[in-house]
Design an enzyme around this catalytic site. Structure first.
Site: not given
Ligand code: AP5
Length: 213
Positions: A173, A88, A127, A13, A162
């Site tokens: 997660r 979410r 990552r 994402k 992270r």
């Molecule tokens: P990346 O783009 O980082 O993936 P992502 O889907 O953004 O993954 P996240 O882990 O950031 O999502 P998440 O939803 O768990 O975490 P968030 O920060 O939102 O890509 C992943 C890896 O793959 C990277 O290394 C990238 O380079 C690689 N990659 C990508 N595309 C590729 C491709 N095509 N080919 C090869 N490699 C590729 O949330 C963190 C925490 O915050 C949550 O657990 C929760 O505690 C809290 N939180 C956040 N939002 C909320 C909410 N709305 N409500 C409640 N709690 C929340």
């Protein structure tokens, strides 16, 4: 564009949001990035969120809605926004719907990034993220590495793993995603906004999203 990106942790994402924002200047908004910056700055929001995040649990809906009500009201959102990691839960989606109605904003599309579980697990363990809260550039030691010194190619800050990238937190997660976030696809299908994309190649995904706008 005014869009939402759904998808499991590691689905890409953040990567897709950053690529899309280069296309028309729409602002990528990641609740995860906002929360990590708050934790690093030691604000009240950060203190409340940290334990949930480290364990891989969701932060309470009330805290997220407070953050997003204020963020979506900022002037840069007028040019468009790409929501990454929000909503979410069904409760957040319902609150967002009311908020967008109040602001007079229509969403273009809600994109669900579909990626096989083994790919997601591999991406999460490989990552790396820029430690500068203003940057938070995403790297991958296999597909998109930082500099050989382990620093960010954009801002030069150290690139780190992270706090929620322990094996235990990753498994939690993914479970939390299946229980609380996956049902959002049904919510947005009913709203007539859902587009599922098999997202293995980021550039192809960006092209498909542009066509769906
Ligand atoms: P990346 O783009 O980082 O993936 P992502 O889907 O953004 O993954 P996240 O882990 O950031 O999502 P998440 O939803 O768990 O975490 P968030 O920060 O939102 O890509 C992943 C890896 O793959 C990277 O290394 C990238 O380079 C690689 N990659 C990508 N595309 C590729 C491709 N095509 N080919 C090869 N490699 C590729 O949330 C963190 C925490 O915050 C949550 O657990 C929760 O505690 C809290 N939180 C956040 N939002 C909320 C909410 N709305 N409500 C409640 N709690 C929340």
């Amino acid at each position: 564009m005014k869009i939402i990106l759904l998808g499991a942790p590691g689905a890409g994402k953040g990567t897709i949001a950053k690529l899309l924002s280069q296309f028309d200047g729409s602002v990528p908004i990641s609740t995860g990035d906002i929360l990590r910056a708050a934790v690093k700055a030691g604000t009240e929001v950060g203190k409340e969120a940290k334990a949930y995040m480290d364990a891989g649990d969701l932060v309470p809906d009330s805290l997220i809605m407070k953050i997003m009500e204020s963020r979506l009201g900022e002037p840069d959102c007028e040019a468009g926004f790409i929501l990454d990691g929000f909503p979410r839960t069904i409760a957040q989606a319902e609150e967002l719907k009311k908020l967008l109605e109040k602001l007079g904003i229509n969403l273009n599309v809600v994109v669900n990034l579909e990626v096989p579980r083994e790919v997601v697990l591999d991406r999460l363990t490989t990552r790396r993220t820029c430690s500068n809260p203003e940057c938070q550039e995403i790297y991958n030691i296999k597909s998109n590495p930082p500099t050989p010194e382990g620093t960010c190619k954009k801002c030069g800050s150290p690139v780190i793993q992270r706090d929620d990238e322990t094996e235990e937190a990753i498994i939690n997660r993914l479970q939390t995603y299946n229980q609380k976030t996956a049902p959002l696809t049904g919510f947005y299908e009913k709203e007539g906004l859902l587009k599922n994309i098999n997202s293995v190649d980021s550039k192809e995904t960006v092209e498909e999203i542009k066509k769906a706008l």
